[in-house]
Design a protein around this motif. Structure first.
Motif, PDB file in Angstrom:
ATOM      1  N   GLU A 165       0.808  -1.209   0.000  1.00  0.00           N
ATOM      2  CA  GLU A 165       0.000   0.000   0.000  1.00  0.00           C
ATOM      3  C   GLU A 165       0.848   1.270   0.000  1.00  0.00           C
ATOM      4  OE1 GLU A 165      -3.952  -0.791   2.451  1.00  0.00           O
ATOM      5  OE2 GLU A 165      -2.192  -1.546   3.541  1.00  0.00           O
ATOM      6  N   LEU A 166       2.160   1.101  -0.181  1.00  0.00           N
ATOM      7  CA  LEU A 166       3.062   2.245  -0.219  1.00  0.00           C
ATOM      8  C   LEU A 166       3.464   2.554  -1.651  1.00  0.00           C
ATOM      9  CD1 LEU A 166       5.437   1.340   2.757  1.00  0.00           C
ATOM     10  CD2 LEU A 166       3.373   2.754   2.800  1.00  0.00           C
ATOM     11  N   ASP A 167       3.864   3.793  -1.857  1.00  0.00           N
ATOM     12  CA  ASP A 167       4.311   4.243  -3.176  1.00  0.00           C
ATOM     13  C   ASP A 167       5.620   4.998  -2.993  1.00  0.00           C
ATOM     14  OD1 ASP A 167       3.943   4.987  -6.067  1.00  0.00           O
ATOM     15  OD2 ASP A 167       3.904   6.987  -5.169  1.00  0.00           O
ATOM     16  N   CYS A 168       6.577   4.721  -3.869  1.00  0.00           N
ATOM     17  CA  CYS A 168       7.871   5.396  -3.799  1.00  0.00           C
ATOM     18  C   CYS A 168       8.220   5.944  -5.180  1.00  0.00           C
ATOM     19  CB  CYS A 168       8.961   4.433  -3.325  1.00  0.00           C
ATOM     20  SG  CYS A 168      10.621   5.149  -3.299  1.00  0.00           S
ATOM     21  N   GLU A 169       8.816   7.119  -5.194  1.00  0.00           N
ATOM     22  CA  GLU A 169       9.327   7.653  -6.448  1.00  0.00           C
ATOM     23  C   GLU A 169      10.593   8.451  -6.176  1.00  0.00           C
ATOM     24  OE1 GLU A 169       7.418  11.062  -8.447  1.00  0.00           O
ATOM     25  OE2 GLU A 169       5.875  10.920  -6.863  1.00  0.00           O
ATOM     26  N   ARG A 170      11.378   8.641  -7.210  1.00  0.00           N
ATOM     27  CA  ARG A 170      12.581   9.458  -7.117  1.00  0.00           C
ATOM     28  C   ARG A 170      12.427  10.658  -8.042  1.00  0.00           C
ATOM     29  NH1 ARG A 170      18.342   6.780  -6.981  1.00  0.00           N
ATOM     30  NH2 ARG A 170      17.792   6.798  -4.767  1.00  0.00           N
ATOM     31  N   ILE A 171      12.660  11.815  -7.477  1.00  0.00           N
ATOM     32  CA  ILE A 171      12.648  13.038  -8.265  1.00  0.00           C
ATOM     33  C   ILE A 171      14.063  13.618  -8.269  1.00  0.00           C
ATOM     34  CG2 ILE A 171      10.239  13.497  -7.701  1.00  0.00           C
ATOM     35  CD1 ILE A 171      11.242  15.693  -5.784  1.00  0.00           C
ATOM     36  N   TRP A 172      14.262  14.662  -9.070  1.00  0.00           N
ATOM     37  CA  TRP A 172      15.575  15.299  -9.161  1.00  0.00           C
ATOM     38  C   TRP A 172      15.421  16.789  -8.906  1.00  0.00           C
ATOM     39  CZ3 TRP A 172      20.045  12.450  -9.943  1.00  0.00           C
ATOM     40  CH2 TRP A 172      19.838  11.102 -10.235  1.00  0.00           C
ATOM     41  N   ALA A 173      16.154  17.272  -7.914  1.00  0.00           N
ATOM     42  CA  ALA A 173      16.164  18.699  -7.600  1.00  0.00           C
ATOM     43  C   ALA A 173      17.330  19.367  -8.316  1.00  0.00           C
ATOM     44  CB  ALA A 173      16.298  18.899  -6.088  1.00  0.00           C
ATOM     45  N   THR A 174      17.196  20.651  -8.580  1.00  0.00           N
ATOM     46  CA  THR A 174      18.278  21.428  -9.186  1.00  0.00           C
ATOM     47  C   THR A 174      18.887  22.327  -8.121  1.00  0.00           C
ATOM     48  OG1 THR A 174      17.174  21.407 -11.329  1.00  0.00           O
ATOM     49  CG2 THR A 174      18.915  23.040 -11.000  1.00  0.00           C
ATOM     50  N   SER A 175      20.164  22.111  -7.818  1.00  0.00           N
ATOM     51  CA  SER A 175      20.833  22.862  -6.773  1.00  0.00           C
ATOM     52  C   SER A 175      21.294  24.227  -7.277  1.00  0.00           C
ATOM     53  CB  SER A 175      22.011  22.059  -6.229  1.00  0.00           C
ATOM     54  OG  SER A 175      22.457  22.589  -4.994  1.00  0.00           O
ATOM     55  N   HIS A 176      21.964  24.990  -6.418  1.00  0.00           N
ATOM     56  CA  HIS A 176      22.348  26.373  -6.703  1.00  0.00           C
ATOM     57  C   HIS A 176      23.273  26.501  -7.905  1.00  0.00           C
ATOM     58  CE1 HIS A 176      25.771  24.777  -4.573  1.00  0.00           C
ATOM     59  NE2 HIS A 176      26.477  25.856  -4.838  1.00  0.00           N
ATOM     60  N   ASP A 177      24.055  25.439  -8.176  1.00  0.00           N
ATOM     61  CA  ASP A 177      25.024  25.494  -9.277  1.00  0.00           C
ATOM     62  C   ASP A 177      24.573  24.697 -10.495  1.00  0.00           C
ATOM     63  OD1 ASP A 177      25.200  23.009  -8.144  1.00  0.00           O
ATOM     64  OD2 ASP A 177      27.376  23.042  -7.850  1.00  0.00           O
ATOM     65  N   GLY A 178      23.299  24.285 -10.505  1.00  0.00           N
ATOM     66  CA  GLY A 178      22.763  23.539 -11.641  1.00  0.00           C
ATOM     67  C   GLY A 178      22.880  22.039 -11.522  1.00  0.00           C
ATOM     68  N   GLU A 179      23.546  21.532 -10.478  1.00  0.00           N
ATOM     69  CA  GLU A 179      23.694  20.084 -10.313  1.00  0.00           C
ATOM     70  C   GLU A 179      22.348  19.452  -9.978  1.00  0.00           C
ATOM     71  OE1 GLU A 179      24.752  17.001 -10.973  1.00  0.00           O
ATOM     72  OE2 GLU A 179      26.773  17.690 -10.379  1.00  0.00           O
ATOM     73  N   ARG A 180      22.108  18.260 -10.540  1.00  0.00           N
ATOM     74  CA  ARG A 180      20.879  17.510 -10.276  1.00  0.00           C
ATOM     75  C   ARG A 180      21.079  16.626  -9.057  1.00  0.00           C
ATOM     76  NH1 ARG A 180      20.008  13.835 -13.837  1.00  0.00           N
ATOM     77  NH2 ARG A 180      17.737  13.763 -13.772  1.00  0.00           N
ATOM     78  N   VAL A 181      20.165  16.742  -8.098  1.00  0.00           N
ATOM     79  CA  VAL A 181      20.277  16.045  -6.818  1.00  0.00           C
ATOM     80  C   VAL A 181      19.118  15.061  -6.686  1.00  0.00           C
ATOM     81  CG1 VAL A 181      20.352  16.320  -4.313  1.00  0.00           C
ATOM     82  CG2 VAL A 181      21.356  18.086  -5.803  1.00  0.00           C
ATOM     83  N   PRO A 182      19.411  13.766  -6.499  1.00  0.00           N
ATOM     84  CA  PRO A 182      18.308  12.807  -6.346  1.00  0.00           C
ATOM     85  C   PRO A 182      17.609  12.961  -4.996  1.00  0.00           C
ATOM     86  CG  PRO A 182      20.439  11.698  -6.159  1.00  0.00           C
ATOM     87  CD  PRO A 182      20.725  13.111  -6.511  1.00  0.00           C
ATOM     88  N   VAL A 183      16.290  12.819  -5.026  1.00  0.00           N
ATOM     89  CA  VAL A 183      15.460  12.890  -3.824  1.00  0.00           C
ATOM     90  C   VAL A 183      14.475  11.728  -3.890  1.00  0.00           C
ATOM     91  CG1 VAL A 183      13.948  14.326  -2.402  1.00  0.00           C
ATOM     92  CG2 VAL A 183      15.609  15.410  -3.945  1.00  0.00           C
ATOM     93  N   SER A 184      14.469  10.901  -2.862  1.00  0.00           N
ATOM     94  CA  SER A 184      13.556   9.763  -2.807  1.00  0.00           C
ATOM     95  C   SER A 184      12.388  10.091  -1.887  1.00  0.00           C
ATOM     96  CB  SER A 184      14.280   8.512  -2.290  1.00  0.00           C
ATOM     97  OG  SER A 184      15.371   8.180  -3.116  1.00  0.00           O
ATOM     98  N   VAL A 185      11.177   9.671  -2.274  1.00  0.00           N
ATOM     99  CA  VAL A 185       9.967   9.971  -1.507  1.00  0.00           C
ATOM    100  C   VAL A 185       9.137   8.701  -1.380  1.00  0.00           C
ATOM    101  CG1 VAL A 185       8.007  11.531  -1.237  1.00  0.00           C
ATOM    102  CG2 VAL A 185       9.960  12.225  -2.641  1.00  0.00           C
ATOM    103  N   VAL A 186       8.667   8.412  -0.154  1.00  0.00           N
ATOM    104  CA  VAL A 186       7.757   7.290   0.069  1.00  0.00           C
ATOM    105  C   VAL A 186       6.561   7.801   0.856  1.00  0.00           C
ATOM    106  CG1 VAL A 186       8.983   6.548   2.163  1.00  0.00           C
ATOM    107  CG2 VAL A 186       7.541   4.922   0.925  1.00  0.00           C
ATOM    108  N   ARG A 187       5.361   7.275   0.525  1.00  0.00           N
ATOM    109  CA  ARG A 187       4.123   7.701   1.185  1.00  0.00           C
ATOM    110  C   ARG A 187       3.080   6.611   0.942  1.00  0.00           C
ATOM    111  NH1 ARG A 187       4.856  11.188  -3.963  1.00  0.00           N
ATOM    112  NH2 ARG A 187       4.417   9.429  -5.296  1.00  0.00           N
ATOM    113  N   ARG A 188       1.920   6.795   1.522  1.00  0.00           N
ATOM    114  CA  ARG A 188       0.792   5.921   1.218  1.00  0.00           C
ATOM    115  C   ARG A 188       0.380   6.112  -0.231  1.00  0.00           C
ATOM    116  NH1 ARG A 188      -3.356   7.634   5.722  1.00  0.00           N
ATOM    117  NH2 ARG A 188      -4.710   7.437   3.897  1.00  0.00           N
TER     118      ARG A 188
END
Length: 701
Positions: free
Chosen positions: A428-451
């Motif tokens: 019943e859980l869902d997980c996804e990975r998104i990518w944030a853009t930091s101050h210098d343009g680098e892409r930063v992985p972010v993992s999220v889990v929720r119902r």
């Protein structure tokens, strides 16, 4: 079933808060808290604990519900995975009411003859704290050696016991945690600390009939930036004595059957070069970053061991690549298992290499992954010739699963999976990975889990980060986390630079002069969660422990309004003062991580981000600080100073609406409580604070 662990007794709030009562006008930085033996120090910490107890009193019912909800979701009676050795099969069992496991064994093929050989639950009954440092069976499986810490200060006592019924005998006290047997069944190796609790020497201890002889020094490391460690090749032919700093390593080898032989240096240290070795008869395998930033794998004929510089004899097996970091090598008689990390996916992989007599690859296969992102690791494999690999898989939505992979048939067999009970199943859980853009343009992985049923809605969110030492935050399943998710929170991980989530370049881009990237990445992760509609921007809390506490607190100094609350667990926040004191544990070994403040430029950099050196009147969010009295890695006074100085800046007032809270565990070390029930209860208190801060639970004063 144990209903609850022993609880600290709450006391009424004192008429004036502890910061007002204990303030020293001549010491605005609160450095006097470093005087561990001063009665005023413990009085201050106890007063802060009383204030914390008073604030938490309206949440006591929630704490108990979280705690018992966690127990109801978990299989309390735990049986560990059984591992067949040469003569016996060994495993651990933890009773439903026990804090600690009992270790068992039976002769191979005779499970009916099971016998207990180490009862940690019984041993822990005599102490407020117990931590097992290391446990080592002699090669003939007739003797057990282990180390225990009963104070939480990471200083250990060495015990020996004839199996199964012998009485434990104390062999040595005040040593390091690591121990290892030579293959002669009568020699133990162990480490000793220097005054800063650095493992600076390795010793040989003869053991005969349960009695120890005089220890003999094997290797001493004079450089205060290097630590010593012990190992053995999987072939069981060589003992490995490794000396390593944060960016340089050197290994010495001793024949495992002849431990009195003087150690031979594999290759003398070269600044900035790290290497690790394993062995198959006739050859060594060298994983190194010499002229290969992301590491490469070479082999070397055994006959070249002992040469002044054997590197010219190293022959490439896996070349350096720009898109992946090689992280580990495990040798078997049929070939190698390689651990590698994809930089683009921020994903670990296991790669099986079978080799013929000429070292040509007859098989080169990446093992399949159950999902992305996930964790995959090689499990216990004590037999050099074994063609059945044990694997450990887990993710944010997949409970820990142990598998057996038959290399010949390809069959994958589930050996064990962590059971999960209650009203929220992993499915019943869902997980996804998104990518944030930091101050210098680098892409930063972010993992999220929720119902899964809450996907598509911005949720109150707990954002977790670490970002130091190249440590990787690969996905992990948490039963305790289900209590937050069930109540409508999301859990996110910011895989910031300074960690190893995208390989060696990711680590290098977040240390020393690049450390500020970690803080910007963490804030970028927070913003990306809001921009992509995953998180409610008014209800995001942050969590960081140890060096993660530095990450979060430095981020709060940069953007205190980014979070509604933060939990800082044993946080490293007095960075400059700590790094300027080489007499403290760990300091000198950390120069290659943070910088040596004796160098003006390094001192300036550290000073510019050290959380305690950058506080201002801008208000921080609600804050729950946790420290431990016996912590040798991050002394109790670091969170205590932050607590006092934030309160003096006028924050945390009124405490019921915008608290700055400090709780110090007076019997624990860096890792917190050693017993699992106490640790789970402490976690429930922490989660109650988070749920209150996220607006998911009310606090009725």
């Amino acid at each position: 079933m144990k209903a609850q662990p022993p609880r600290d007794k709450a006391s009424p709030l004192t008429a004036d808060d502890p910061v007002s009562r204990f303030r020293h006008a001549d010491d605005p930085a609160w450095h006097w808290l470093e005087q561990r033996d001063a009665p005023e120090v413990t009085a201050f910490l106890e007063a802060a604990n009383q204030e914390s107890d008073h604030w938490f009193a309206p949440l006591d019912d929630l704490v108990e519900r979280l705690y018992h909800g966690h127990l109801a979701r978990r299989e309390l009676a735990v049986s560990g995975l059984r591992t067949p050795l040469d003569h016996f099969t060994v495993w651990s069992e933890t009773a439903a009411t026990a804090d600690y496991p009992v270790w068992w064994r039976h002769p191979n093929g005779r499970p009916e003859a099971a016998e207990a050989f180490l009862d940690l639950e019984a041993r822990a009954s005599e102490h407020d704290f117990l931590e097992l440092g290391d446990m080592a069976l002699s090669p003939d499986e007739a003797w057990l050696a282990w180390t225990e810490d009963t104070r939480g200060d990471e200083t250990y006592t060495l015990y020996l016991k004839r199996l199964p019924e012998g009485d434990p005998v104390v062999l040595l006290e005040e040593i390091g945690p690591e121990i290892g047997w030579a293959e002669d069944n009568t020699t133990l190796l162990f480490t000793r600390f220097d005054a800063t609790q650095r493992p600076e020497s390795i010793w040989r201890l003869p053991v005969a009939d349960g009695r120890a002889g005089e220890p003999t020094l094997i290797l001493r490391e004079p450089d205060p930036e290097f630590w010593l460690g012990l190992g053995k090749t999987r072939s069981r032919e060589w003992l490995i004595l490794e000396s390593a700093s944060k960016d340089t390593s050197e290994s010495h080898l001793i024949p495992a059957q002849a431990p009195a032989t003087p150690p031979r240096c594999f290759r003398a240290r070269e600044s900035g070069v790290e290497y690790a070795i394993d062995h198959r008869p006739g050859h060594f395998y060298v994983l190194h970053n010499r002229q290969a930033t992301h590491f490469r794998l070479d082999r070397m004929a055994e006959r070249h061991l002992g040469e002044a510089d054997p590197a010219p004899h190293w022959q490439a097996l896996i070349d350096h690549r720009d898109d992946a970091t090689l992280e580990g090598v495990d040798a078997f008689d049929w070939g190698l298992v390689i651990t590698e990390r994809d930089h683009h996916e921020a994903q670990v992989h296991l790669r099986v290499l079978e080799l013929d007599g000429g070292h040509a690859f007859t098989r080169d296969e990446r093992l399949p992954l159950p999902e992305l992102p996930c964790s995959l690791a090689l499990g216990d494999a004590p037999h050099f010739a074994d063609r059945r690999l044990r694997l450990r898989e887990e993710s944010f939505t997949l409970p820990v699963t142990w598998l057996e992979l038959d290399l010949d048939s390809g069959e994958r067999r589930v050996l064990k999976q962590q059971p999960v009970h209650g009203d929220l199943s992993p499915e019943e859980l869902d997980c996804e990975r998104i990518w944030a853009t930091s101050h210098d343009g680098e892409r930063v992985p972010v993992s999220v889990v929720r119902r899964a049923d809450l996907s598509g809605h911005p949720l109150p969110t707990l954002l977790y980060g670490y970002g130091a030492y190249g440590e990787v935050l690969d996905p992990w399943f948490s039963v305790a986390r289900l209590e937050l998710l069930a109540r409508g929170a999301a859990f996110a991980v910011a895989h910031v630079r300074g960690g190893g989530d995208r390989g060696e370049p990711w680590y290098l881009a977040g240390k020393l002069e690049h450390k500020a990237n970690s803080f910007h990445d963490f804030l970028a992760a927070r913003d990306a969660l809001v921009e992509k509609g995953l998180s409610d921007g008014e209800r995001i809390a942050a969590y960081g422990a140890s060096a993660g506490g530095l990450l979060v607190s430095a981020s709060l100094n940069l953007a205190p309004d980014a979070f509604c609350a933060a939990v800082l667990d044993v946080p490293f926040v007095d960075v400059l003062r700590t790094m300027e004191n080489p007499d403290l544990p760990l300091t000198t070994a950390e120069y290659t991580e943070w910088g040596d403040p004796r160098e003006p430029e390094a001192r300036r950099r550290i000073r510019d981000y050290s959380p305690l050196d950058n506080l201002s009147s801008q208000p921080w969010p609600a804050l729950f600080l946790q420290g431990s009295w016996h912590d040798t890695r991050v002394p109790y006074w670091e969170p205590a100073k932050l607590f006092a100085r934030l309160k003096e800046l006028g924050q945390g007032q009124p405490p019921s609406d915008h608290p700055i809270l400090l709780r110090t565990d007076m019997v624990a070390g860096h890792g917190g409580a050693s017993g699992r029930f106490k640790a789970w209860h402490d976690n429930a208190r922490q989660d109650a604070f988070i749920l209150w801060a996220l607006g998911l639970e009310a606090r009725e004063a």
